[in-house]
Design an enzyme around this catalytic site. Structure first.
Site, short mmCIF file in Angstrom:
data_model
loop_
_atom_site.label_atom_id
_atom_site.label_comp_id
_atom_site.label_asym_id
_atom_site.label_seq_id
_atom_site.Cartn_x
_atom_site.Cartn_y
_atom_site.Cartn_z
N GLU A 1 2.06 19.41 12.35
CA GLU A 1 0.61 19.15 12.50
C GLU A 1 -0.21 20.41 12.24
OE1 GLU A 1 1.00 17.33 16.36
OE2 GLU A 1 2.04 15.64 15.42
N SER B 1 9.79 11.02 17.83
CA SER B 1 9.99 9.72 18.48
C SER B 1 11.17 9.69 19.45
CB SER B 1 10.10 8.60 17.45
OG SER B 1 8.87 8.47 16.75
N GLU C 1 12.24 18.41 12.93
CA GLU C 1 11.36 17.27 13.19
C GLU C 1 10.98 16.62 11.86
OE1 GLU C 1 9.06 17.59 17.16
OE2 GLU C 1 7.90 18.67 15.67
N HIS D 1 4.64 23.85 13.67
CA HIS D 1 4.67 22.39 13.84
C HIS D 1 4.02 21.73 12.62
CE1 HIS D 1 4.01 18.40 15.42
NE2 HIS D 1 4.90 18.68 16.35
N LYS E 1 0.61 18.50 22.89
CA LYS E 1 -0.37 18.47 21.77
C LYS E 1 -1.79 18.52 22.34
CE LYS E 1 3.07 16.09 18.99
NZ LYS E 1 3.38 15.21 17.89
N GLY F 1 5.73 10.49 16.05
CA GLY F 1 4.73 9.52 16.53
C GLY F 1 4.81 8.15 15.88
N ASN G 1 5.90 18.75 24.25
CA ASN G 1 4.72 19.26 23.54
C ASN G 1 3.58 18.28 23.80
OD1 ASN G 1 2.81 20.12 21.71
ND2 ASN G 1 4.01 19.59 19.88
P1 13P Z 1 6.58 12.37 19.21
O1 13P Z 1 7.68 12.57 20.23
O2 13P Z 1 5.33 11.82 19.80
O3 13P Z 1 7.08 11.62 18.02
O4 13P Z 1 6.19 13.83 18.69
C1 13P Z 1 7.19 14.68 18.27
C2 13P Z 1 6.61 16.02 18.09
O5 13P Z 1 5.86 16.26 17.17
C3 13P Z 1 6.94 17.05 19.08
O6 13P Z 1 6.52 18.30 18.66
#
Ligand code: 13P
Length: 249
Positions: free
Chosen positions: A94, A208, A162, A92, A10, A168, A8
């Site tokens: 976010e 992560s 997640e 997600h 983002k 992150g 992803n």
């Molecule tokens: P990270 O791998 O950067 O922690 O992000 C995970 C994520 O949100 C994937 O959708």
């Protein structure tokens, strides 16, 4: 079950980022895993041209609940499908946080995606850290109850677990906790849908994931793939994660 490894991107990447996808295409001409890259919408058509009819697939990071209409700035599942996309991520954390998306909206998006013949990845995760898996599952259960449509084929819908606190941050749950949560989610799927279909859903872990922890996570019981953010942006790190999924050391 074939593992599913999803990158992803983002809100990262201008045209130059596509070089990373070109490298992946060259590195994995015949992958033993399902590999999906979800670039920002601006790069989707170009990304689809790069993967062409090869095995690496492209997905969207979100879709609207409607196929078309007066929704400035949004893109629909139909548009992703039309562009050549095969998957879409919905719910997600976010999106849930930055765009106030609740699980009912996420469910409507899942239905829209399935109608458009996209495979959908529904994200769920608890915000609280350092709570026992049984307690975290109470939150996850509500998210699953409300975000997953009642009529689904396990081949077309995957769940990405997640934990919000792991995204992150460089922090991950212990392998034992990932195993516990994934098996709890699998049990939930068996209780909600037909017991014999529970094993056909792919349950991904996200948060992560990196080349160092990927093999341990991917070798965990009930982990059928990973959803990767930061480490998917570079082909050297993402390819290590794909290799871990393929059992290549
Ligand atoms: P990270 O791998 O950067 O922690 O992000 C995970 C994520 O949100 C994937 O959708």
């Amino acid at each position: 079950m074939v593992k599913l490894v999803v990158g992803n991107w983002k809100m990262n990447g201008v045209s130059a980022q596509l070089a990373e996808l070109e490298k992946l295409v060259a590195l994995f001409p015949r992958p033993q895993t399902d590999i999906v890259i979800c670039p920002p919408a601006t790069l989707m058509m170009a990304a689809i041209k790069i993967v062409d009819v090869g095995p690496i697939m492209i997905g969207g990071q979100d879709c609207h609940v409607e196929p078309s209409g007066a929704h400035t700035g949004d893109i629909s599942a139909l548009m992703i499908k039309d562009a050549g996309g095969k998957f879409v991520i919905v719910g997600h954390s976010e999106r849930r946080e930055n765009h106030n998306e609740d699980s009912h909206t996420v469910c409507a998006k899942s239905i829209a995606a399935l109608k458009a013949n996209l495979k959908v990845i529904v994200c769920v995760g608890e915000t609280s850290h350092n709570v026992p898996v049984e307690n975290a599952f109470a939150d996850i259960k509500t998210l699953l109850d409300q975000s997953i449509p009642d009529r689904v084929m396990p081949q077309n819908l995957s769940i990405a677990y997640e934990p919000v606190w792991a995204i992150g941050t460089g922090k991950t749950p212990t392998i034992e906790d990932i195993a516990k949560m994934h098996s709890r989610i699998r049990r939930y799927l068996g209780e909600r849908f037909r017991t014999d279909t529970a094993n056909l859903f792919r349950i991904l872990y996200g948060g992560s994931v990196n080349p160092k922890n990927a093999a341990a996570i991917l070798n965990t019981r009930d982990v059928d793939g990973v959803l990767v953010g930061g480490a998917s942006l570079k082909s050297d790190t993402f390819s290590e994660i794909i290799k871990a999924a393929e059992g290549i050391h």
